[in-house]
Enzyme design. Structure first.
Site, PDB file in Angstrom:
ATOM      1  N   THR A   1       0.833  -1.208   0.000  1.00 43.96           N
ATOM      2  CA  THR A   1       0.000   0.000   0.000  1.00 43.96           C
ATOM      3  C   THR A   1       0.864   1.252   0.000  1.00 43.96           C
ATOM      4  OG1 THR A   1      -1.279  -1.314   1.561  1.00 43.96           O
ATOM      5  CG2 THR A   1      -2.124   0.857   1.024  1.00 43.96           C
TER       6      THR A   1
ATOM      7  N   LYS B   1     -15.903   5.410   7.611  1.00 38.27           N
ATOM      8  CA  LYS B   1     -15.505   5.319   9.013  1.00 38.27           C
ATOM      9  C   LYS B   1     -15.787   6.655   9.702  1.00 38.27           C
ATOM     10  CE  LYS B   1     -11.386   4.639  11.916  1.00 38.27           C
ATOM     11  NZ  LYS B   1      -9.933   4.391  11.920  1.00 38.27           N
TER      12      LYS B   1
ATOM     13  N   THR C   1      -3.244   5.083  12.351  1.00 40.01           N
ATOM     14  CA  THR C   1      -2.463   6.203  11.819  1.00 40.01           C
ATOM     15  C   THR C   1      -1.434   5.778  10.769  1.00 40.01           C
ATOM     16  OG1 THR C   1      -1.017   5.928  13.729  1.00 40.01           O
ATOM     17  CG2 THR C   1      -2.653   7.681  13.846  1.00 40.01           C
TER      18      THR C   1
END
Lengths: 507, 499
Positions: free
Chosen positions: B12, B76, B341
């Site tokens: 990613t 979210k 995070t």
């Protein structure tokens, strides 16, 4: 520390004195404090419509008068804004604070700040206030699906309000003495005493609600008027009452040849007051102008016309000795952005708070007087600046230059902040005229640099933000249902009749 | 001048970096290569995100309806923390992302909670003030009706592997070269910078700028350049995770759930088709086998259900950019996944990196500024996550005692002292120059108040609140309830995204 009240007398039997009595009764239990209203012959002109805010609703709710019943009894029409017509190139409103507006205030601040820095940006101030959308789309002011509230006021029938307040007062151990005359005396300390106030009790506190007559206040040894600048002073008021009229949820202020109109209405009547300067028009011309206006606006039957002397005033020290001047007795501003009842209710609350302060009596009174007079001065400054900064070019009344150096401290400070491109919150008195109202005024009057304008690099982005704001407001307004068709538009034209002027030039 | 950019790693982080750089420098004729090993799997723990990721997609010009369905993505609203506190009434609380609707009652929230810290009996749980928390309770998306548009910051959950594939196709469209190769060597030049990386088959990849996205191995920044590693394991105990997927319920939650277990905490992340679950734990207090049993019990799954085990290294490299190499993602550092995070660090770092290079005329002149900014981001994130553990009040295991037993750093100690004395923690955050970019003042308050971290927990000893407190809790509840009616069910919002 001041003595806790045991006996309170209120001079004048009118809406102001009754509200005062009810606030005090709420604060002081009947077993410990006597409250008495003493009626007097009072020549203060009686307005057929009273402007009140939601504080009165709360007070009446305390006395178990349901809001819906109270509004119906008083033929109330909400107030969501004050509209200024003919003061500048476009109509603008001073909105009642709506909670939904706060998200867009930073954008208004930003654009107005840039415009003050000579950037050429489009700004239609009304777009920033949700009240404007409610008014323009003729929507109810509350919605079960939209939880943001408006701090609206109401236009209510004065006679009905008076009757209702008397009833509540009599049911809540407030004694009402109806007398034609009464005597009082001053002691060496400047305190007032009168046998007419009751059973020979010394009254710790006496409230003067005698209106423009200032029956007690004007006799006090330290009485004087606070001198405020005279910006386009009006000394006359021509008041017309109309029946079978339309309902408008805005109070309207219309610039005329030699002053301005204020227009308000209940469900059944409209009251139009023309405050003008006799220096620039005669009473007869003012009457003709007013009736022409009424006819042109396709209003309705004129039930009565009354002429008064009218000036603005402010008592320098409303609380002297044991006497407190309230409401119209303490001060009066012609522009109805804040009503005298709002001033009065705040002042009485200040009084109740003052009694609990642990300080020297003179200091407490001085602090009270400073706070009350400052409120009037803010309102006065608001009116003065609207009269000073308007852009009318058509009549001498509006064209005569005014002496800017005579601006009051408050007016001068607000104008300086504006011209320097700074935020206006530094001087706001939060409980009377908020920051938003000042922005609405300056922007509405288009008080921006008109020359040496330049393009702003982010003009498109700013316009996009404004567009997005309008889209959001449009969406919010879909939560509201339409109001009765009779609101916010004139009824069919009716014949003007009964337009004889009755001279009540006795103030 | 950086013209030839080599990204090592195709997870990613690697593809996020490559596609962003390719988009931003589309007309520079720079060469961008991604070297990806087919022998190394992606970890993909970063399925939850924070709202800053929306800026990343905006910068790429990719709308939600294009990428979300392809990545099984969901919305979210925030994170609900469950069982982190043993204080009555504070068994769980919600950490909402920013919303204008919640900001509307910010002052009421801060006033009420400030009074509670001073020993007054006021509403002390933050959930009651939050529309966004209500959206979570009702499985609603952060997307409101057109009649109720208020700005909000929401994030996403997604399948990190699918997102990497999606971004890979976008990057290749933008001209990024993709090579499958396993790197076995790194050549340095005479200044100590990286000259090239060499694959197993001897192919040499030359570059001016190397982006290290090689995961926890940190092959370039850590191994080749030897940048110092700063471990956080003196304060953050977790070092492993066990993961398992479960079926989605009929209604799709719109938040991450973090539930404290005996030796760490379990996440539950909703995707469109399944939940991603995991148990982050400290191997010092529980074995992988015990952790597996506990996770399966927690999820009501049968014994023997296949799971995956992951090792975590919690800490950061002293510099994120050294010489001509910047590390992103796990290769840069990792502050455990509690506040999701990880991808925030990736997106913000690549955005900062591109800005820093552009501002310095495509040189490394702004490297120190970049590194300081990164350090500040790590510091505030680490502080916030450490406070989660310091403020926990569980007493059921040695792990939880240990988790709050470390000595807080000076900033956190000041903050805790101020909070417990009923002082304004905003002053401390301000004076200590704690960045509020990721965790706002409200976020710090939510954490402390949500866990019931008050010095007085016995309600009988609380004082009556002053009369003039302007917090009308009934009106706030009404506001929250009405506002929530304007939001669509999460499931419906996701269905509407499908092409």
């Amino acid at each position: 520390m001041l003595p806790i009240p045991e006996n309170i007398a209120i001079v004048g039997l009118n809406i102001e004195s009754l509200i005062t009595a009810l606030i005090l009764r709420k604060a002081y239990h009947r077993d410990f404090v006597n409250i008495r209203i003493v009626n007097i012959a009072n020549p203060t002109p009686h307005s057929n419509i009273s402007l009140v805010d939601k504080q009165l609703n709360q007070l009446l709710t305390h006395y178990e008068v349901p809001e819906a019943q109270y509004l119906k009894t008083l033929k109330a029409v909400p107030i969501i804004a004050t509209e200024f017509d003919e003061w500048s190139n476009t109509e603008f409103i001073i909105p009642k604070k709506h909670e939904a507006d706060i998200f867009f205030h930073p954008l208004l601040q930003e654009i107005s700040s840039l415009k003050r820095q000579h950037f050429d940006l489009r700004l239609d101030t009304n777009d920033f206030f949700f009240s404007h959308y409610l008014s323009a789309k003729k929507l109810q002011i509350t919605s079960e699906s939209f939880p943001f509230a408006i701090e609206n006021g109401y236009q209510v029938d004065s006679n009905a309000l008076h009757e209702l307040l008397v009833e509540i007062a009599e049911n809540n151990h407030i004694q009402i003495d109806r007398k034609d005359t009464f005597d009082f005396r001053l002691d060496t300390s400047g305190n007032i005493f009168s046998e007419d106030f009751g059973d020979g009790n010394d009254n710790e506190y006496i409230f003067d609600c005698s209106g423009f007559s200032q029956i007690l206040t004007s006799k006090l040894p330290g009485y004087c008027q606070k001198q405020l600048p005279k910006i386009r002073q009006n000394n006359r008021c021509l008041s017309a009452t109309l029946t079978n009229t339309h309902q408008d949820r805005k109070i309207t202020c219309v610039a005329m040849k030699a002053g301005f109109l204020t227009i308000c209405n209940t469900e059944q009547i409209t009251e139009i007051q023309y405050f003008y300067s006799s220096q620039y028009t005669s009473d007869e011309d003012a009457k003709t102008e007013l009736l022409d206006y009424i006819q042109n606006k396709k209003h309705t039957n004129v039930a009565s016309l009354n002429l008064y002397s009218s000036g603005q005033h402010l008592v320098a020290a409303p609380w002297q000795g044991n006497c407190v001047a309230l409401g119209l007795t303490a001060g009066f501003n012609q522009l109805p952005v804040v009503s005298s009842i709002e001033h009065l209710m705040l002042s009485v609350t200040d009084f109740v708070d003052s009694i609990q302060i642990d300080a020297n009596e003179d200091e407490i009174k001085a602090a009270f007087n400073a706070r009350v007079t400052k409120r009037y001065e803010y309102c006065r400054a608001f009116g003065d600046l609207s009269l000073l900064l308007q852009s009318k070019l058509d009549f001498p009344y509006w064209l005569i230059p005014q002496d800017n150096t005579l601006l009051s401290e408050v007016s001068g400070a607000m104008l300086a902040l504006w011209r320097k491109g700074e935020d206006l919150n530094a001087l706001s008195v939060a409980d009377i005229i908020g920051e938003q109202a000042w922005y609405a005024l300056f922007c509405g009057l288009d008080h921006f640099p008109q020359s040496n304008l330049q393009k702003h690099v982010n003009e498109n982005a700013i316009e996009k933000e404004v567009y997005e704001m309008k889209r959001r407001f449009e969406g919010y307004s879909n939560n509201f249902t339409p109001i009765n068709d009779s609101f916010d538009k004139p009824a069919d034209q009716k014949t003007i009749e009964n337009s004889a002027v009755s001279e009540e030039d006795n103030v | 001048m950086y013209k030839n950019i080599v990204v090592l790693g195709g997870g990613t982080a690697g593809w996020m970096s490559a596609v962003y750089i390719a988009k931003k420098w589309a007309h520079k004729n720079f060469r961008i290569q991604v070297i990806e090993s087919d022998a190394i799997g992606t970890i993909g723990v970063g399925e939850g995100t924070v709202p800053s990721i929306a800026d990343f997609f905006d910068a790429l010009g990719i709308p939600e309806h294009e990428w979300m369905p392809k990545c099984n993505a969901t919305y979210k609203n925030g994170i609900r923390f469950k069982q982190w506190s043993s204080v009555d009434g504070h068994e769980d609380y919600f950490h909402p992302f920013y919303s204008e609707l919640d900001a509307f009652h910010k002052q009421a929230l801060l006033t009420s909670i400030a009074l509670r810290t001073q020993g007054f009996n006021t509403y002390a749980h933050p959930d009651v003030f939050s529309v966004v928390s209500k959206l979570d309770q009702e499985d609603k998306s952060p997307i409101s009706s057109e009649n109720y548009l208020f700005k909000s910051a929401y994030a996403y959950h997604f399948d990190a592997g699918l997102l990497a594939d999606f971004l890979k196709s976008k990057a290749i469209e933008l001209g990024v070269e993709h090579t499958v190769a396993t790197i076995s060597d790194v050549k340095l030049d005479n200044t100590g910078a990286i000259a090239s990386i060499i694959s197993n088959d001897g192919t040499e990849f030359l570059g001016d700028l190397f982006i290290d996205c090689s995961g926890f191995k940190s092959m370039l920044l850590g191994r080749a350049l030897g940048v110092e590693y700063i471990s956080f394991n003196d304060t953050l105990l977790n070092d492993a995770a066990v993961t398992v997927a479960t079926e989605m319920d009929s209604s799709i939650p719109s938040a991450t759930y973090s539930t404290a277990l005996s030796s760490g905490w379990a996440w539950q992340i909703p995707l469109t088709h399944r939940y991603g679950n995991g148990y982050v734990y400290s191997s010092k207090y529980i074995s992988p086998e015990q952790a597996t049993i506990e996770l399966l019990e927690h999820l009501n799954l049968p014994e023997g259900t296949p799971v995956n085990h992951v090792k975590m290294r919690v800490g950061r490299f002293a510099k994120g950019w050294e010489k001509n190499c910047a590390a992103l993602g796990l290769a840069q550092g990792f502050v455990e996944p509690l506040e999701a995070t990880a991808l925030h660090f990736v997106t913000q770092s690549v955005i900062d990196l591109v800005s820093a290079i552009e501002d310095a005329n495509y040189s490394d002149a702004n490297r120190d500024i970049y590194n300081k900014k990164l350090e500040a981001r790590f510091t505030s994130t680490r502080d916030y996550i450490e406070l989660h553990y310091l403020a926990n009040s569980r007493t059921d295991s040695k792990y939880w005692h240990a988790a709050r037993s470390f000595t807080p750093n000076r900033r956190l100690q000041r903050l805790i002292n101020a909070w417990q004395r009923g002082e304004n923690i905003a002053h401390v955050l301000n004076e200590e120059k704690v960045s509020l970019q990721l965790f706002s003042l409200e976020a710090w308050v939510y954490l402390l108040a949500g866990k019931g971290f008050y010095s007085t927990t016995n309600e009988r000893t609380l004082k009556v609140a002053p009369d003039n407190v302007n917090v009308n809790i009934e009106r706030i509840k009404q506001f929250v309830n009405i506002s929530a009616t304007h939001f669509k069910s999460h499931k419906l919002s996701l269905e509407n995204l499908k092409p």
